[in-house]
Design an enzyme around this catalytic site. Structure first.
Site, mmCIF file in Angstrom:
data_model
loop_
_atom_site.group_PDB
_atom_site.id
_atom_site.type_symbol
_atom_site.label_atom_id
_atom_site.label_comp_id
_atom_site.label_asym_id
_atom_site.label_seq_id
_atom_site.Cartn_x
_atom_site.Cartn_y
_atom_site.Cartn_z
ATOM 1 N N ALA A 67 -23.833 31.316 -9.210
ATOM 2 C CA ALA A 67 -23.062 32.087 -10.148
ATOM 3 C C ALA A 67 -21.785 31.477 -10.560
ATOM 4 O O ALA A 67 -21.940 29.993 -9.443
ATOM 5 C CB ALA A 67 -22.603 33.129 -8.760
ATOM 6 N N GLY A 110 -27.777 31.484 -7.601
ATOM 7 C CA GLY A 110 -28.042 32.618 -8.040
ATOM 8 C C GLY A 110 -28.411 32.459 -8.753
ATOM 9 O O GLY A 110 -30.072 33.171 -9.737
ATOM 10 N N GLU A 113 -32.041 32.474 -7.651
ATOM 11 C CA GLU A 113 -32.450 33.772 -7.273
ATOM 12 C C GLU A 113 -32.880 35.317 -8.949
ATOM 13 O O GLU A 113 -33.915 35.735 -8.617
ATOM 14 C CB GLU A 113 -31.342 34.825 -6.851
ATOM 15 C CG GLU A 113 -31.369 33.878 -5.365
ATOM 16 C CD GLU A 113 -29.509 34.242 -4.845
ATOM 17 O OE1 GLU A 113 -28.707 33.666 -5.384
ATOM 18 O OE2 GLU A 113 -29.636 34.884 -3.253
ATOM 19 N N GLU A 133 -25.651 27.710 -1.900
ATOM 20 C CA GLU A 133 -24.226 28.254 -1.173
ATOM 21 C C GLU A 133 -23.839 27.412 -0.504
ATOM 22 O O GLU A 133 -22.987 27.213 -0.168
ATOM 23 C CB GLU A 133 -24.927 29.402 -1.388
ATOM 24 C CG GLU A 133 -25.381 29.758 -2.394
ATOM 25 C CD GLU A 133 -26.607 30.035 -2.965
ATOM 26 O OE1 GLU A 133 -27.598 29.574 -2.695
ATOM 27 O OE2 GLU A 133 -27.158 30.700 -3.980
#
Ligand code: CO8
Length: 259
Positions: A67, A110, A113, A133
């Site tokens: 992200a 992300g 993911e 993260e």
């Protein structure tokens, strides 16, 4: 389809579309705008009869490094709640056609993911997967603790999530996270090859088979078997079933129309 952060190739092979994440300077960091474009592109391709399989890739250096940290850094919990970015992910998850991730370089946070939201994963030898993260004071939020654990088991998932260690393509292959590893210059070609193999089959059977495999993550064995059986029966209502079985009997290659 016009997009700022994606390059969309409608037909890289018969019935195969390719979406390339395209924020190269930021290692394809997934900002909200990119994710909204990806959601819209997938929705459009999922509804397009000329597309049966969709490949998602980044570039050689990065699939996506996570992200967009700069976009998130100053947000409050209420900002995050109101932005509701995961509704985008929920829509992407509903894509019925198979998604193949073609991964080279970083697939982190992300990015990892998003890869795990895909149905099959082809990686280059340089691919690195990770959920880092924890190193920036948070934890995975788009399935990293759930899909990773289901894919590789508790020991490795826990280590990756708690230490942020990246794993190589070979380790990911051994752990069952990905389907295959190829030299970097071949990763997209291999993904197109795999996609073409699936695209030659009945798109109805493929969609229902995908749906049934995914059901296994969310149901008891009994419920999953029941779901599978209904889809199996349902396919006998398709012309593709008649064509597929008749072609076998006639010793010829079937031509599937998605009807
Ligand atoms: N967000 C924003 N910018 C990034 C990100 C990122 N995730 N990753 C890299 N960039 C930017 C860098 O800031 C840099 O920009 P600039 O040139 O303007 O300084 C540029 O991309 C190149 O990066 P580096 O110079 O750092 O490149 P290196 O080759 O030295 O390092 C790394 C590559 C190791 C990948 C390093 O960039 C890195 O550690 N990136 C962050 C990885 C990370 O922590 N990812 C997890 C983010 S959090 C997350 O994903 C939560 C997911 C929850 C929900 C999902 C919603 C989408």
């Amino acid at each position: 389809m016009q997009a700022q952060y994606l390059i969309i190739h409608q037909e890289v092979a018969p019935y195969v579309a390719h979406i390339q994440l395209n924020r190269p300077k930021e290692l394809n960091a997934l900002n909200l705008e990119l994710m909204a474009e990806l959601r819209d592109a997938l929705k459009a391709l999922d509804a397009d009869d000329n597309v049966r399989v969709i490949i998602i890739s980044g570039n050689e250096k990065a699939f996506a490094a996570g992200a967009d940290i700069k976009q998130m850094a100053g947000k409050t919990a209420m900002d995050m709640y109101n932005i509701d970015q995961f509704s985008t992910w929920d829509t992407i998850k509903k894509t019925k056609k198979p998604l193949i991730a073609a991964v080279s370089g970083f697939a982190l946070g992300g990015g990892c993911e998003l890869v795990m939201l895909c149905d099959m994963i082809v990686a280059s030898e340089t691919a690195r997967f990770g959920q880092p993260e924890i190193k920036i004071g948070v934890m995975p939020g788009a399935g990293g603790t759930q899909r990773l654990t289901r894919a590789v088991g508790k020991a490795l998932a826990m280590e990756m999530v708690l230490t942020g260690r990246f794993i190589s393509a070979d380790e990911a292959l051994r752990a069952g996270l990905i389907n295959r590893v190829v030299p970097v210059e071949l990763f997209l070609k291999e993904a197109i090859q795999l996609a073409s193999e699936v695209a030659a089959l009945s798109p109805l059977a493929v969609k229902m088979a995908k749906e049934s495999v995914l059901k296994s993550f969310e149901s008891s064995l009994e419920e999953g078997l029941h779901f599978e059986r209904k889809n199996f029966y349902l396919l006998f209502a398709s012309e593709d079933q008649k064509e597929g079985m008749q072609a076998f009997v006639d010793k010829r290659t079937p031509v599937f129309k998605g009807k």
